[in-house]
Scaffold this active site. Structure first.
Site, mmCIF file in Angstrom:
data_model
loop_
_atom_site.group_PDB
_atom_site.id
_atom_site.type_symbol
_atom_site.label_atom_id
_atom_site.label_comp_id
_atom_site.label_asym_id
_atom_site.label_seq_id
_atom_site.Cartn_x
_atom_site.Cartn_y
_atom_site.Cartn_z
ATOM 1 N N ARG A 180 9.023 3.260 11.385
ATOM 2 C CA ARG A 180 10.075 2.832 10.452
ATOM 3 C C ARG A 180 11.419 2.629 11.152
ATOM 4 N NH1 ARG A 180 9.503 8.501 7.323
ATOM 5 N NH2 ARG A 180 7.387 7.714 7.451
ATOM 6 N N SER A 224 6.286 7.609 12.729
ATOM 7 C CA SER A 224 6.231 6.288 12.115
ATOM 8 C C SER A 224 7.091 5.268 12.849
ATOM 9 C CB SER A 224 6.684 6.397 10.653
ATOM 10 O OG SER A 224 6.898 5.127 10.098
ATOM 11 N N ASP A 240 0.795 -1.237 0.000
ATOM 12 C CA ASP A 240 0.000 0.000 0.000
ATOM 13 C C ASP A 240 0.826 1.286 0.000
ATOM 14 O OD1 ASP A 240 1.077 -0.099 2.535
ATOM 15 O OD2 ASP A 240 -0.830 0.013 3.613
ATOM 16 N N HIS A 241 2.103 1.213 0.351
ATOM 17 C CA HIS A 241 2.899 2.429 0.523
ATOM 18 C C HIS A 241 3.602 2.900 -0.755
ATOM 19 C CE1 HIS A 241 2.204 2.352 4.778
ATOM 20 N NE2 HIS A 241 3.148 3.231 5.035
ATOM 21 N N ARG A 289 -1.460 12.506 10.179
ATOM 22 C CA ARG A 289 -0.262 13.304 10.474
ATOM 23 C C ARG A 289 -0.163 14.485 9.526
ATOM 24 N NH1 ARG A 289 3.325 8.099 11.675
ATOM 25 N NH2 ARG A 289 2.698 7.901 13.841
ATOM 26 N N ASP A 331 3.966 -0.874 11.417
ATOM 27 C CA ASP A 331 3.478 0.456 11.063
ATOM 28 C C ASP A 331 2.853 1.036 12.326
ATOM 29 O OD1 ASP A 331 2.553 2.108 8.293
ATOM 30 O OD2 ASP A 331 1.355 2.509 10.088
#
Length: 753
Positions: free
Chosen positions: A644, A642, A94-95, A447, A159
Site C-alpha cells: 500500500r 503490504s 475484493d478488499h 499474515r 498488492d
C-alpha cells in the site's frame, strides 16, 4: 480466454531474447533470469546486470490492481495525461467486502456501502480500457491465477501478494500504484536486478504435510527480511510433485520473507491447471517453448554456483508447521507446539479457525479440508471452535458448492463468507473483538501481525494449512496434533482423524454461472468519471510540490518508531479501507500503529511546538500548518508487509520530508521514492540511538544529492548539543529526478506534456 495475443507475442520472442542474453552473460541462466532478460524495456541496453546493484528498466506484460489500492493508482493515472492503458490491465473488487454474517448478505451490504467507490472504479476502468472484476468475483490473486497468469510472463500488481502467480511460472511482483501508473502509461518500470535464492525440494509430501508447510519452513529459515531484494526460485523433483495451486501458495507467502517474487519452472502440473481453467491454447503454446520455461540444466546440476543462496528441503521429512503468533516467520512444527505454547503462555483454546483467502482457496485446498470435515461428521465430531470458509473466486465457490463441500463444512458448523479478502486483511466484523480479550485463532492466511485480522492486539493468530486449520478447529485446541492425538466424540468414544485426501483439480471440471467480469468500452472517450467535491471517500489528487533545491533545515522529529513497523502500522487497513481513495481523510491514520521509542506507546508523540503529547496525525498537521518540515525515524525492515503506497503518500501529503531507518522493505522504499520523499538508512545503525525526542534535523549537503554519495545530517538536541551522522541512500539519477520534480508522477506528466 484473455490476453492470447499477448501470450503469443511473448512466446514468439522468447527464444531469441534468451539466446541474446546468454551471449552477453556467457553462462547458464536461472529460470527467473530468462524471464527478466526477455522483458527488458525497449530502450534498455542489454548488459550483464549485476545482481543486487544495477537498476534495470523492464516492460511487464500486464498490470493487476485490487480495489483498495486501485483507487489511488487510478487517481494518479487520471493525472498522467494518457487516454488508454498501454498494457492489459485489470481491477478486482475484493478488499472492501467486510465479513460479518455470511457471503450473500455481506456482499449485498458491501455493494450498498461502497457503491460510490465501486462506481468510480467501474467508470475509470470503462474509460481507460481496463478489465473490471465486479464485487463477489473473487480475490485478485486467485482470479489472476485462473485467468491471466502464464509461464514465462511478467506482471506487476498493486498488492504484495501479486507474487502468487509464480505458481504458474510467472515473474509477478507487488508494487505501489505509482509503479503501476508507469507501466499503464507505457513507460519503463525500474527494478534493481534481484539476487537469486534457490530452494531445492527433494522427496514428496506425505501425511498431514501440505505445500503451505514448505513456505512456513522457508519463513522460519529466512525470517521476514531474509528474502529482501531476491527472487526465490524453487526446483528439484519435489517441486515437480506439487500442484500448480500448491506452488501458488508457496509463492504467495514469499512476500512474508520480503522476496521480490518467487517462482517455479513450467511443468506438467501447470499444464494441467491451464487446461482445467480453459486455457488449453496457452498450454500448447508453452509446450512449444518449454526449454526456455525452465533453468538451464547446468544450473540445477551445480546450483551453488548460480544462486546467491541455496536452501534444501526434503519434503518427505517435512512436518506440518504452525507459524506465529504476531509474525509469519516464527515457525513451530506441530509436534513441538504444545511445549512451545505452554512455555510462552499462549492461549490454548482456539476461538476461531479460518480457511481460504488468496493464499489457500484452491479447489485442492478446499477438497482436502472438506475431507477432514466429512470424516469428523462421520465420526461424531463437531468443530469446538468457530469455523469459517472464504472461497478465492466465484469459480471455486460455485464448483465446491456443486461438489458438496460447502454442505460438508456446514454440517460441522462452518460458515461461508463472500469471495473476498475478508478477515485476512482486517475486513472482519468480529463480535467482541473490541473487548481486547486474549485469545487464539488459527488460519490459512499469509499474515498474522498484531491487530491484523480483527483489530484486537491480544488475538494470537497462527498460520497453517487449511487441513490443519480444520483439524485444529474440530479439536478446539492449539496443542492438538492430528497425526498422534485422539478426540472424544459425542458418544464418548475416542476417535482419530484419518489423513486428509483431496483432488488437485475437480474431476467434473470447473463450472461457474457468472464469473463477474466486465469488459471495458471499445471507445471510452465519452465515459465520464465523476468525483463529488464533498465526497469523503474519493478525492482528486493535487500534484506534490517540487523540491526547492535547498537543504532541509529545522526539521522536527515526528516519531522514532521502535521495533516492527509494517505498512499496517503506518497506514492501517480494516475500517480505514473506506478512505483509500481520499488522501486527506486516510492520512488521519498515519503511523497511529507505530510504537513510540520514547514512551512505548502507540499514537502518542510529543509536539515540540507545545510540549504536549497528542496523536501522530494531529501533531503532524500542526507542523504542516506552521510550515515546519518533519522527519520519521524507524528500525529494521521498515515498511514490511503490504504494497500500500498510502504508507508513503500520507507522510508526503502531511509534510514529512524524510524517513531515516536501519533498513527498508523493498516495496516501501520504492514507494517513498516515487512520491518524492527521502528514504534513507543510517550508515551506522547505532546512530538510531543518538536520536532524541526533541531533536531538530538539518541536512548539510542535500544540495549535492547524487547517486552513491551519502548525505550528512546534523542532529540538534534540546540542550544545544549536536551529533553529525552519515545516512545512505539507493537513489539513482532517474530517482533523484523524481525527488526534484516532487514525485515520479509529476515527471511523467511533464514528459507527456
Amino acid at each position: 480466454m484473455f490476453d492470447l495475443d499477448l501470450v503469443k507475442k511473448v512466446y514468439s520472442e522468447l527464444p531469441e531474447k534468451v539466446k541474446q542474453a546468454k551471449g552477453i552473460l556467457n553462462k547458464p541462466m536461472t529460470y527467473a533470469e530468462k524471464i527478466l532478460y526477455s522483458h527488458l524495456f525497449a530502450a534498455q541496453e542489454l548488459a550483464a546486470f549485476k545482481r543486487g546493484a544495477d537498476y534495470v528498466d523492464f516492460a511487464p506484460d500486464r498490470v493487476a490492481m485490487q480495489d483498495a489500492t486501485a483507487q489511488m493508482a487510478l487517481l494518479q493515472f487520471i493525472n498522467s495525461g494518457k487516454k488508454r492503458t498501454a498494457v492489459p490491465s485489470t481491477v478486482h473488487c475484493d478488499h472492501l467486502i467486510q465479513a460479518q454474517v455470511e457471503g450473500k448478505t455481506d456482499l449485498s451490504v458491501s455493494k450498498t456501502a461502497n457503491k460510490e467507490v465501486f462506481d468510480f472504479l467501474e467508470s475509470v476502468s470503462n474509460k481507460y480500457g481496463i478489465g473490471f472484476w465486479k464485487p463477489g468475483a473473487g480475490i485478485i490473486h486467485q482470479v489472476v491465477l485462473e485467468n491471466y497468469a502464464f509461464p514465462g510472463g511478467m506482471m506487476i500488481g498493486t498488492d504484495s501478494h501479486t507474487v502468487n502467480a509464480g505458481g504458474l511460472g510467472m515473474v509477478a511482483i507487488g508494487v505501489g500504484g505509482a509503479d503501476a501508473v508507469d507501466v499503464m502509461a507505457g513507460m519503463a518500470w525500474e527494478l534493481k536486478m534481484p539476487k537469486m535464492i534457490g530452494v531445492k525440494l527433494t522427496g514428496k509430501l506425505s501425511g498431514w504435510a501440505a505445500p503451505k508447510d514448505v513456505i512456513l519452513k522457508v519463513a522460519g529459515i529466512l525470517t521476514v527480511k531474509g528474502g529482501t531484494g531476491a527472487i526465490i526460485e524453487y526446483f528439484g523433483e519435489g517441486a515437480k510433485s506439487l500442484s500448480a495451486t500448491g506452488k501458488g501458495t508457496i509463492c504467495n507467502m514469499g512476500a512474508e520473507v520480503g522476496a521480490t517474487t518467487s517462482i517455479f519452472a513450467y511443468d506438467e502440473s501447470m499444464e494441467r491447471y491451464l487446461r482445467a481453467t480453459g486455457r488449453a491454447e496457452v498450454a500448447d503454446l508453452a509446450n512449444g517453448v518449454k526449454e526456455h520455461l525452465d533453468a538451464d540444466d547446468e544450473v540445477y546440476a551445480n546450483p551453488e554456483q548460480y544462486y546467491d543462496e541455496l536452501i534444501e528441503i526434503n519434503l518427505s521429512e517435512l512436518e506440518p508447521h504452525v507459524n506465529g503468533p504476531f509474525t509469519p516467520d516464527r515457525a513451530t512444527p506441530i509436534s513441538k507446539m504444545k511445549a512451545e505454547a505452554e512455555a510462552n503462555g499462549w492461549p490454548m483454546d482456539i476461538s476461531v479457525g479460518l480457511i481460504g483467502s488468496c493464499t489457500n482457496s484452491s479447489y485442492e485446498d478446499i477438497s482436502r479440508a472438506a475431507s477432514i470435515a466429512k470424516q469428523a461428521e462421520e465420526k461424531g465430531l463437531i468443530a469446538k471452535s468457530e469455523f469459517t470458509i472464504t472461497p478465492g473466486s466465484e469459480q471455486v465457490r460455485y464448483t465446491i458448492e456443486r461438489d458438496g463441500f460447502i454442505d460438508t463444512f456446514e454440517k460441522i458448523g462452518g460458515k461461508v463468507f463472500a469471495n473476498a479478502c475478508g478477515p485476512c486483511i482486517g475486513q472482519w466484523a468480529r463480535p467482541g473483538a473490541e473487548k481486547g480479550e486474549k485469545n487464539t485463532i488459527v488460519h490459512s492466511f499469509n499474515r498474522n501481525f498484531s491487530k491484523r485480522a480483527d483489530g484486537n492486539p491480544n488475538t494470537h493468530a497462527f498460520v497453517t494449512s487449511p487441513e490443519m486449520v480444520t483439524a485444529l478447529a474440530i479439536a478446539g485446541r492449539l496443542d492438538f496434533n492430528p497425526a498422534t492425538d485422539t478426540l472424544t466424540n459425542k458418544n464418548g468414544e475416542e476417535v482419530k482423524l484419518d489423513l486428509p485426501t483431496g483432488e488437485e483439480l475437480p474431476s467434473k471440471g470447473f463450472d461457474v454461472k457468472d464469473p463477474g467480469f466486465q469488459a471495458p468500452a471499445a471507445d471510452g472517450s465519452n465515459v465520464v468519471v465523476n468525483v463529488a467535491d464533498d465526497s469523503n471517500r474519493l478525492q482528486l489528487l493535487s500534484p506534490f510540490d517540487k523540491w526547492d533545491g535547498q537543504n532541509i533545515t529545522g526539521a522536527k522529529l515526528l516519531i522514532k518508531a521502535e521495533g516492527k513497523c509494517t505498512t499496517d502500522h503506518i497506514s492501517m487497513a480494516g475500517p480505514w479501507l473506506r478512505f483509500r481513495g481520499h488522501l486527506d481523510n486516510i492520512s488521519n491514520n498515519m503511523l497511529i500503529g507505530a510504537v513510540n521509542a520514547f514512551n512505548g506507546e502507540t499514537n502518542k508523540v510529543k509536539n515540540q511546538l507545545t510540549g504536549e503529547y497528542d496523536a501522530v496525525p494531529a501533531v503532524q498537521r500542526q507542523y504542516k500548518a506552521e510550515g515546519i518540515p518533519t522527519i520519521v525515524v524507524g528500525d529494521h525492515n521498515y515498511g514490511e508487509g503490504s504494497s500500500r503506497e498510502h504508507a508513503a503518500m500520507e507522510p508526503r501529503h502531511l509534510g514529512v520530508k524524510a524517513v531515516i531507518v536501519k533498513s527498508f522493505a523493498r516495496i516501501h522504499e520504492t514507494n517513498l521514492k516515487k512520491q518524492g520523499m527521502l528514504g534513507l538508512t543510517f550508515d551506522n545503525e547505532s546512530d538510531y540511538d543518538l536520536v532524541q525526542e526533541d531533536d531538530t534535523f538539518n541536512f548539510v549537503d542535500l544540495v549535492d544529492f547524487a547517486p552513491d554519495k551519502p548525505l550528512t545530517v546534523e542532529l540538534v538536541h534540546a540542550d544545544g548539543s549536536k551529533d553529525t551522522i552519515k545516512v545512505n541512500h539507493t537513489y539513482n539519477e532517474q530517482q533523484i529526478e523524481w525527488f526534484k520534480a516532487g514525485s515520479a508522477l509529476n515527471l511523467i506528466k511533464k514528459q507527456n506534456a
